[in-house]
Scaffold this motif. Structure first.
Motif, mmCIF file in Angstrom:
data_model
loop_
_atom_site.group_PDB
_atom_site.id
_atom_site.type_symbol
_atom_site.label_atom_id
_atom_site.label_comp_id
_atom_site.label_asym_id
_atom_site.label_seq_id
_atom_site.Cartn_x
_atom_site.Cartn_y
_atom_site.Cartn_z
ATOM 1 N N ILE A 15 0.832 -1.204 0.000
ATOM 2 C CA ILE A 15 0.000 0.000 0.000
ATOM 3 C C ILE A 15 0.866 1.253 0.000
ATOM 4 N N GLU A 16 1.934 1.243 0.785
ATOM 5 C CA GLU A 16 2.837 2.399 0.823
ATOM 6 C C GLU A 16 3.468 2.643 -0.540
ATOM 7 N N ALA A 17 3.807 1.581 -1.243
ATOM 8 C CA ALA A 17 4.387 1.721 -2.580
ATOM 9 C C ALA A 17 3.361 2.301 -3.552
ATOM 10 N N GLU A 18 2.120 1.818 -3.457
ATOM 11 C CA GLU A 18 1.053 2.347 -4.314
ATOM 12 C C GLU A 18 0.809 3.821 -4.026
ATOM 13 N N LEU A 19 0.833 4.179 -2.756
ATOM 14 C CA LEU A 19 0.635 5.573 -2.359
ATOM 15 C C LEU A 19 1.756 6.458 -2.886
ATOM 16 N N ALA A 20 2.996 5.981 -2.755
ATOM 17 C CA ALA A 20 4.140 6.757 -3.230
ATOM 18 C C ALA A 20 4.036 7.000 -4.725
ATOM 19 N N THR A 21 3.608 5.990 -5.469
ATOM 20 C CA THR A 21 3.431 6.140 -6.920
ATOM 21 C C THR A 21 2.341 7.157 -7.225
ATOM 22 N N ALA A 22 1.243 7.106 -6.468
ATOM 23 C CA ALA A 22 0.126 8.026 -6.686
ATOM 24 C C ALA A 22 0.536 9.469 -6.408
ATOM 25 N N VAL A 23 1.267 9.683 -5.319
ATOM 26 C CA VAL A 23 1.707 11.041 -4.981
ATOM 27 C C VAL A 23 2.676 11.563 -6.024
ATOM 28 N N ALA A 24 3.602 10.716 -6.466
ATOM 29 C CA ALA A 24 4.559 11.134 -7.498
ATOM 30 C C ALA A 24 3.835 11.481 -8.795
ATOM 31 N N PHE A 25 2.825 10.687 -9.150
ATOM 32 C CA PHE A 25 2.031 10.941 -10.358
ATOM 33 C C PHE A 25 1.338 12.297 -10.265
ATOM 34 N N ALA A 26 0.773 12.575 -9.100
ATOM 35 C CA ALA A 26 0.086 13.858 -8.908
ATOM 36 C C ALA A 26 1.068 15.029 -8.925
ATOM 37 N N GLU A 27 2.204 14.852 -8.291
ATOM 38 C CA GLU A 27 3.215 15.910 -8.237
ATOM 39 C C GLU A 27 3.721 16.272 -9.633
ATOM 40 N N GLN A 28 3.815 15.260 -10.495
ATOM 41 C CA GLN A 28 4.330 15.471 -11.842
ATOM 42 C C GLN A 28 3.229 15.878 -12.828
ATOM 43 N N GLY A 29 1.997 15.953 -12.342
ATOM 44 C CA GLY A 29 0.880 16.304 -13.207
ATOM 45 C C GLY A 29 0.944 17.740 -13.682
ATOM 46 N N THR A 30 0.070 18.062 -14.622
ATOM 47 C CA THR A 30 0.084 19.396 -15.235
ATOM 48 C C THR A 30 -1.187 20.161 -14.903
ATOM 49 N N TRP A 31 -1.055 21.476 -14.845
ATOM 50 C CA TRP A 31 -2.207 22.342 -14.639
ATOM 51 C C TRP A 31 -2.925 22.552 -15.969
ATOM 52 N N GLU A 32 -4.217 22.737 -15.908
ATOM 53 C CA GLU A 32 -4.977 23.045 -17.115
ATOM 54 C C GLU A 32 -4.616 24.450 -17.578
ATOM 55 N N PRO A 33 -4.389 24.642 -18.887
ATOM 56 C CA PRO A 33 -4.057 25.986 -19.388
ATOM 57 C C PRO A 33 -5.171 26.984 -19.058
ATOM 58 N N VAL A 34 -4.775 28.184 -18.731
ATOM 59 C CA VAL A 34 -5.744 29.216 -18.362
ATOM 60 C C VAL A 34 -6.767 29.427 -19.472
ATOM 61 N N GLU A 35 -6.323 29.364 -20.722
ATOM 62 C CA GLU A 35 -7.238 29.621 -21.840
ATOM 63 C C GLU A 35 -8.307 28.537 -21.980
ATOM 64 N N ASP A 36 -8.156 27.398 -21.305
ATOM 65 C CA ASP A 36 -9.145 26.312 -21.384
ATOM 66 C C ASP A 36 -10.124 26.301 -20.210
ATOM 67 N N LEU A 37 -9.949 27.211 -19.265
ATOM 68 C CA LEU A 37 -10.738 27.148 -18.040
ATOM 69 C C LEU A 37 -12.234 27.366 -18.251
ATOM 70 N N THR A 38 -12.607 28.074 -19.306
ATOM 71 C CA THR A 38 -14.038 28.307 -19.554
ATOM 72 C C THR A 38 -14.665 27.214 -20.420
ATOM 73 N N ARG A 39 -13.858 26.263 -20.878
ATOM 74 C CA ARG A 39 -14.393 25.170 -21.676
ATOM 75 C C ARG A 39 -15.316 24.299 -20.836
ATOM 76 N N ASP A 40 -16.446 23.892 -21.391
ATOM 77 C CA ASP A 40 -17.444 23.061 -20.704
ATOM 78 C C ASP A 40 -18.204 23.800 -19.616
ATOM 79 N N VAL A 41 -18.052 25.111 -19.529
ATOM 80 C CA VAL A 41 -18.812 25.918 -18.585
ATOM 81 C C VAL A 41 -20.012 26.486 -19.342
ATOM 82 N N TYR A 42 -21.212 26.108 -18.927
ATOM 83 C CA TYR A 42 -22.405 26.459 -19.690
ATOM 84 C C TYR A 42 -22.984 27.806 -19.227
ATOM 85 N N THR A 43 -22.379 28.857 -19.681
ATOM 86 C CA THR A 43 -22.883 30.192 -19.389
ATOM 87 C C THR A 43 -22.496 31.122 -20.533
#
Length: 328
Positions: free
Chosen positions: A296-324
């Motif tokens: 479980i600790e190994a799975e957790l470490a992999t999950a945290v590393a995956f999240a840490e290395q993840g990317t933020w959504e580009p600012v220009e895409d933030l209004t996509r799928d917003v129905y207004t």
């Protein structure tokens, strides 16, 4: 512990313990990451209630549907959602199950028919009724499991959903996780009838109360309910009497209950008691427990590393799928 454990297969028993420990360790790590400000927004922990999600999920097929609450990390893990995608969502990264837009309260995975994660109290109930109605109209032999807290019993959709499910004989397993305090009000202070399963019975739904701290008792009751639903018996209702060991959310000062009460309930904890029982019966030894914890600790470490290395959504895409409509 329930007598059904006398007939328990060792492999299955260790699976149940492993799943409860996965949820417990994931939640504990999320609490740490929250204090480190790696996880932001709202965070509602499931610690103490793990037996319910794990017990019920044993009775469902991949084709069945699951709808949960904003305290849904345990349900998502037990349903099979990858821990990497869950942690990335907690971090708000694009690689998360909801592309980082939902966070802790809105985990979602259409592939496994896990339909949230819903921030609205009682919001899972009408969704479950709709999913079950769709399955019935299409002639599918599938069940929708609907998780919610006892606080939802004070909401109008609880009564509307139970009424329609009974009236239309829909294939829904209603699972009330009664932790006695909802958000922060003791049940006896808010409800004249504190046995939630009796409210379901008033709508002619077969209902029962179960020890929510006993994973085997949950599984046995859920199997019985799911079998009846699949046989065309209409909805079933389980009131799982449980207790959350942590506050309602990370923002909760928890002034409404005594520390001594919490500690007393910890002694009844599902992970603690089931683990001790497995040791007493010889199904689990220290080396086996250590292997499970290491995995479980190994799975957790992999999950945290995956999240840490993840990317933020580009600012220009933030209004996509917003129905207004955009204002001029």
């Amino acid at each position: 512990m329930t007598d059904t454990k006398l007939h328990l297969n060792r492999e299955h028993a260790l699976h149940l313990l492993r799943e409860m420990l996965r949820i417990r360790r994931f939640e504990e790590r999320c609490a740490e990451l929250y204090t480190e400000e790696k996880i932001r927004g709202f965070l509602h922990l499931y610690i103490g209630e793990e037996a319910i999600a794990v017990g019920v999920m044993q009775c469902l097929t991949p084709e069945d549907a699951v709808v949960a609450t904003y305290r849904e990390h345990g349900h998502a893990l037990a349903r099979g959602m990858p821990m990497t995608r869950m942690m990335a969502e907690m971090y708000g990264r694009q690689e998360g199950c909801s592309r980082g837009r939902g966070g802790s309260m809105h985990l979602f995975d259409a592939a496994s028919r896990f339909y949230g994660g819903n921030a609205i109290v009682g919001g899972s109930l009408p969704l479950a009724v709709g999913l079950a109605l769709a399955d019935k109209m299409r002639g599918r032999q599938q069940v929708t499991a609907c998780f919610f807290g006892e606080g939802a019993a004070a909401e109008g959709e609880f009564h509307e959903s139970l009424n329609l499910a009974a009236l239309w004989q829909l294939p829904v397993l209603f699972v009330c996780e009664n932790n006695l305090y909802a958000m922060g009000t003791a049940l006896e202070r808010s409800e004249s009838e504190t046995h939630i399963f009796r409210k379901a019975q008033s709508y002619k739904v077969e209902a029962e109360a179960v020890n929510g701290m006993d994973v085997l008792a949950i599984e046995v009751a859920a199997r019985r309910g799911v079998a009846a639903i699949r046989a065309g018996g209409g909805p079933r209702f389980l009131e799982c009497q449980t207790y959350r060991f942590r506050a309602h959310s990370m923002f909760d000062a928890q002034l409404y209950r005594d520390k001594a009460e919490v500690e007393a309930w910890r002694e009844k904890g599902p992970v603690l008691r089931f683990g001790h029982w497995l040791e007493e019966t010889g199904m689990l030894d220290p080396a086996g427990r250590a292997r499970i914890e290491a995995e479980i600790e190994a799975e957790l470490a992999t999950a945290v590393a995956f999240a840490e290395q993840g990317t933020w959504e580009p600012v220009e895409d933030l209004t996509r799928d917003v129905y207004t409509e955009r204002l001029a």
